[in-house]
Scaffold this motif. Structure first.
Motif, PDB file in Angstrom:
ATOM      1  N   GLY A 208       0.811  -1.209   0.000  1.00  0.00           N
ATOM      2  CA  GLY A 208       0.000   0.000   0.000  1.00  0.00           C
ATOM      3  C   GLY A 208       0.843   1.257   0.000  1.00  0.00           C
ATOM      4  N   PHE A 209       1.935   1.232   0.752  1.00  0.00           N
ATOM      5  CA  PHE A 209       2.832   2.382   0.779  1.00  0.00           C
ATOM      6  C   PHE A 209       3.430   2.634  -0.600  1.00  0.00           C
ATOM      7  CE2 PHE A 209       7.010   4.289   1.241  1.00  0.00           C
ATOM      8  CZ  PHE A 209       6.755   5.381   2.069  1.00  0.00           C
ATOM      9  N   GLU A 210       3.897   1.575  -1.248  1.00  0.00           N
ATOM     10  CA  GLU A 210       4.498   1.715  -2.568  1.00  0.00           C
ATOM     11  C   GLU A 210       3.472   2.197  -3.595  1.00  0.00           C
ATOM     12  OE1 GLU A 210       7.595   1.570  -3.195  1.00  0.00           O
ATOM     13  OE2 GLU A 210       8.237   0.815  -1.246  1.00  0.00           O
ATOM     14  N   LEU A 211       2.257   1.680  -3.537  1.00  0.00           N
ATOM     15  CA  LEU A 211       1.229   2.075  -4.489  1.00  0.00           C
ATOM     16  C   LEU A 211       0.791   3.522  -4.269  1.00  0.00           C
ATOM     17  CD1 LEU A 211      -0.944  -1.167  -4.571  1.00  0.00           C
ATOM     18  CD2 LEU A 211       0.623  -0.330  -6.337  1.00  0.00           C
ATOM     19  N   LYS A 212       0.808   3.944  -3.015  1.00  0.00           N
ATOM     20  CA  LYS A 212       0.464   5.340  -2.734  1.00  0.00           C
ATOM     21  C   LYS A 212       1.479   6.281  -3.375  1.00  0.00           C
ATOM     22  CE  LYS A 212      -0.406   8.594   1.042  1.00  0.00           C
ATOM     23  NZ  LYS A 212      -0.461   8.788   2.508  1.00  0.00           N
ATOM     24  N   GLN A 213       2.761   5.910  -3.280  1.00  0.00           N
ATOM     25  CA  GLN A 213       3.803   6.715  -3.910  1.00  0.00           C
ATOM     26  C   GLN A 213       3.650   6.708  -5.435  1.00  0.00           C
ATOM     27  OE1 GLN A 213       6.225   8.508  -2.173  1.00  0.00           O
ATOM     28  NE2 GLN A 213       4.974   7.938  -0.409  1.00  0.00           N
TER      29      GLN A 213
END
Length: 224
Positions: free
Chosen positions: A101-106
């Motif tokens: 989720g963190f990577e996709l948010k970026q």
């Protein structure tokens, strides 16, 4: 110099609505350039060969070595794997989901801006059309000014409409392109997370590597 004069002349004839259109254009250009740079960096950081090496280590039960290899990488897939292997507060699945989720948010940053511009550009152009036509009709009946002012109002309407549509087209193409890149990254993250879970389940092992040295956000690349 001639081209600059043409642009300035066209801008001035477009009426007051050209200023918010200019602001929207600047936001669109900055957003597109930032996303191009970000995805270029991600492409350079991808390490599919190391991901395969991590799978091999997990398959052989060498979990600590796999975690160490993943920790040294800036590949978003590898960073997700590292966080999953070093979780201690929750399950492996949840830890992988948080990291993904963190990577996709970026990766998705800026898409909402471009999506808004795709809609906002034509609406501002339409507003310019309405105000231009209103200005044109305001002088209808005045024989001395009618010809010049009416033609100026129509020109204002057409210029604003064309500018708004051009903005929408400019934003739509990178919006779809970056959206596709995001979907591909999401697929890679989901595939990697599933592979890690299956490999560890097949070994019948629990992950107990101790607490991570830092929170995931702090472990992310400082260049972000």
């Amino acid at each position: 110099m001639i081209l600059a004069n043409i642009v300035l002349n066209t801008f001035s004839r477009g009426g007051p609505i050209m200023w918010p259109l200019l602001l929207v254009a600047i936001v669109a250009i900055v957003t597109v350039l930032e996303r191009i740079f970000w995805w270029s960096m991600i492409r350079l950081r991808r390490q599919q060969s190391k991901v395969s090496e991590v799978y091999s280590l997990l398959k052989n039960g060498r979990i600590e070595e796999a975690a160490k290899l993943a920790r040294a990488s800036k590949d978003p897939v590898m960073k997700m794997i590292w966080w999953g292997l070093n979780h201690h507060e929750t399950s492996l699945q949840n830890a992988l989901q948080v990291a993904a989720g963190f990577e996709l948010k970026q990766a998705g940053r800026g898409l909402a801006v471009l999506d808004t511009i795709v809609t906002l550009g034509p609406l501002l152009g339409l507003l310019g059309t309405v105000t231009g036509i209103m200005n044109a009709f305001h002088f209808v009946g005045n024989e001395e000014l009618a010809a010049v002012k009416v033609s100026g109002g129509i020109a204002e309407a057409l210029i604003a409409t064309a500018t708004g549509l051009a903005l929408a087209i400019f934003a739509l193409i990178p919006y779809n392109y970056f959206g596709r890149k995001l979907a591909n990254l999401q697929f890679d993250l989901e595939t990697a997370a599933t592979n890690v879970e299956l490999l560890l389940q097949s070994r019948g092992r629990e992950i107990r590597l101790g607490p991570p040295t830092a929170r995931y956000a702090e472990a992310a690349s400082p260049e972000r």
